[in-house]
Design a protein around this motif. Structure first.
Motif, PDB file in Angstrom:
ATOM      1  N   GLN A  63      28.950  41.988  38.003  1.00 44.88           N
ATOM      2  CA  GLN A  63      30.517  43.060  37.955  1.00 44.88           C
ATOM      3  C   GLN A  63      31.708  42.145  36.659  1.00 44.88           C
ATOM      4  O   GLN A  63      32.147  41.642  36.134  1.00 44.88           O
ATOM      5  CB  GLN A  63      31.631  43.107  38.573  1.00 44.88           C
ATOM      6  N   TRP A  81      32.991  42.424  34.000  1.00 50.78           N
ATOM      7  CA  TRP A  81      34.107  42.752  32.887  1.00 50.78           C
ATOM      8  C   TRP A  81      34.979  42.371  34.092  1.00 50.78           C
ATOM      9  O   TRP A  81      36.528  42.047  33.704  1.00 50.78           O
ATOM     10  CB  TRP A  81      33.905  44.227  32.728  1.00 50.78           C
ATOM     11  N   GLN A  82      34.597  41.794  35.404  1.00 48.50           N
ATOM     12  CA  GLN A  82      35.920  41.722  36.664  1.00 48.50           C
ATOM     13  C   GLN A  82      35.263  40.480  36.837  1.00 48.50           C
ATOM     14  O   GLN A  82      36.545  39.431  36.560  1.00 48.50           O
ATOM     15  CB  GLN A  82      35.368  42.750  37.634  1.00 48.50           C
ATOM     16  N   HIS A  83      34.435  39.708  36.818  1.00 47.05           N
ATOM     17  CA  HIS A  83      34.273  38.750  37.535  1.00 47.05           C
ATOM     18  C   HIS A  83      33.250  37.363  36.374  1.00 47.05           C
ATOM     19  O   HIS A  83      32.921  37.991  35.466  1.00 47.05           O
ATOM     20  CB  HIS A  83      33.570  38.937  38.782  1.00 47.05           C
ATOM     21  N   TRP A 114      36.480  48.306  43.087  1.00 48.63           N
ATOM     22  CA  TRP A 114      35.997  49.450  41.243  1.00 48.63           C
ATOM     23  C   TRP A 114      35.515  50.251  42.389  1.00 48.63           C
ATOM     24  O   TRP A 114      34.731  50.718  43.133  1.00 48.63           O
ATOM     25  CB  TRP A 114      35.654  48.180  41.369  1.00 48.63           C
ATOM     26  N   ASN A 169      42.258  48.659  36.654  1.00 48.58           N
ATOM     27  CA  ASN A 169      41.727  47.837  37.260  1.00 48.58           C
ATOM     28  C   ASN A 169      41.477  46.683  35.735  1.00 48.58           C
ATOM     29  O   ASN A 169      40.551  45.411  37.033  1.00 48.58           O
ATOM     30  CB  ASN A 169      40.579  48.617  37.720  1.00 48.58           C
ATOM     31  N   LEU A 170      41.240  47.075  35.188  1.00 45.31           N
ATOM     32  CA  LEU A 170      41.139  45.869  33.936  1.00 45.31           C
ATOM     33  C   LEU A 170      42.389  44.988  33.072  1.00 45.31           C
ATOM     34  O   LEU A 170      42.816  44.493  32.544  1.00 45.31           O
ATOM     35  CB  LEU A 170      39.648  46.538  33.562  1.00 45.31           C
TER      36      LEU A 170
END
Length: 290
Positions: free
Chosen positions: A118, A120-122, A185, A227-228
């Motif tokens: 992921q 974008w997230q991690h 997510w 979420n982001l």
């Protein structure tokens, strides 16, 4: 897109055969000795996993420099630009695989369910005590044995090992960065990440992505912000800027107008204004700093 940055496939690293098109397992030291060209920045069209047992150095992934040390585990998705600078004694295992190999006969590609994919997230790396990687090392060793000999159901066995390996790594992934069971997510964001990767050069409106996900643009925007912390438009612009930085850095044969054209901008001056607004520096200044 015109560029000189090499994009490697799995058969570039192993004799052409049916198996090599989908998965490859290699000792890191042997790989570096045989393929010295991997020291320079490049891309892959496959997923890459690197588990480091010993040694040190640095690993640059899309303009971010990461330390390499015993217990480091790196994850790359197709298209990311990376290069490493490792000490001679650095030891570890490399695993390459394509999304098609992982998917097999399944219709859905579930790789985005794993936190380390992921993007974008991690972050693309985590570090643990080397002894915590024993289950991972054991699975990689079994995969190397399976990979090195022809046997009935070899592909099925390797795909099963791969699934177990990714699950084991997901369990080791730092819990502070993984969503809780109560706050998963949204799956739509996995799909959005893939859609953006496939269409960002087309400069499509956010309504295109919302329609593809069977959502309203407003609801998709809320998902992204919750979420982001970013809007859908932010994500699209960030993806364009990342590709612009890649081209400005790794494609010196392209002038600024050609970079703009490669990114789908018809107006070179508009590209310059867009880049400066997002990066707080002009394309020319960014290129000179590299």
């Amino acid at each position: 897109m015109p560029e000189k940055l090499p994009v490697y496939r799995i058969p570039d690293f192993t004799p052409a055969k049916a198996l090599s098109r989908g998965i490859h397992v290699a000792d890191l030291q042997a790989h570096r000795q045989k393929h010295a060209f991997v020291q320079a920045p490049h891309k892959h069209d496959f997923y890459l996993l690197l588990v480091v047992r010993n040694g040190q150095g640095t690993h640059t992934i899309d303009f971010t420099l990461y330390d390499v040390k015993p217990g480091s585990v790196f994850f790359l998705t197709p298209g990311q630009v990376h290069a490493w600078d490792l000490s001679p004694e650095t030891e570890g295992t490399l695993l390459f695989f394509t999304p098609e190999f992982y998917r097999g006969n399944r219709e859905a590609d579930a790789l985005r369910q794993f936190p380390f994919f992921q993007t974008w997230q991690h972050p693309p790396v985590f570090n643990v005590q080397p002894n915590s990687l024993s289950p991972v090392e054991q699975l990689l060793h079994q995969m190397q044995q399976e990979y090195s000999r022809a046997a009935p159901f070899q592909i099925d066995a390797l795909r099963a090992y791969l699934e177990l390996l990714l699950i084991q790594l997901a369990r080791l992934y730092p819990k502070t960065t993984v969503a809780s069971e109560e706050n998963i997510w949204p799956f739509q964001l996995y799909q959005l990440e893939t859609l953006v990767e496939n269409h960002y050069l087309e400069h499509l409106p956010t309504s295109f992505y919302a329609h593809a996900l069977h959502l309203s643009p407003k609801y998709l925007n809320e998902l992204c912000k919750q979420n982001l912390g970013k809007t859908t438009t932010d994500l699209l612009q960030e993806r364009l800027i990342l590709e612009a930085k890649r081209l400005l850095t790794h494609s010196p044969h392209l002038n600024i107008a050609q970079v703009a054209q490669a990114l789908g901008f018809e107006d070179n001056s508009y590209f310059g204004r867009f880049f400066k607004k997002q990066a707080e520096i002009t394309p020319e200044q960014f290129r000179q700093k590299r």
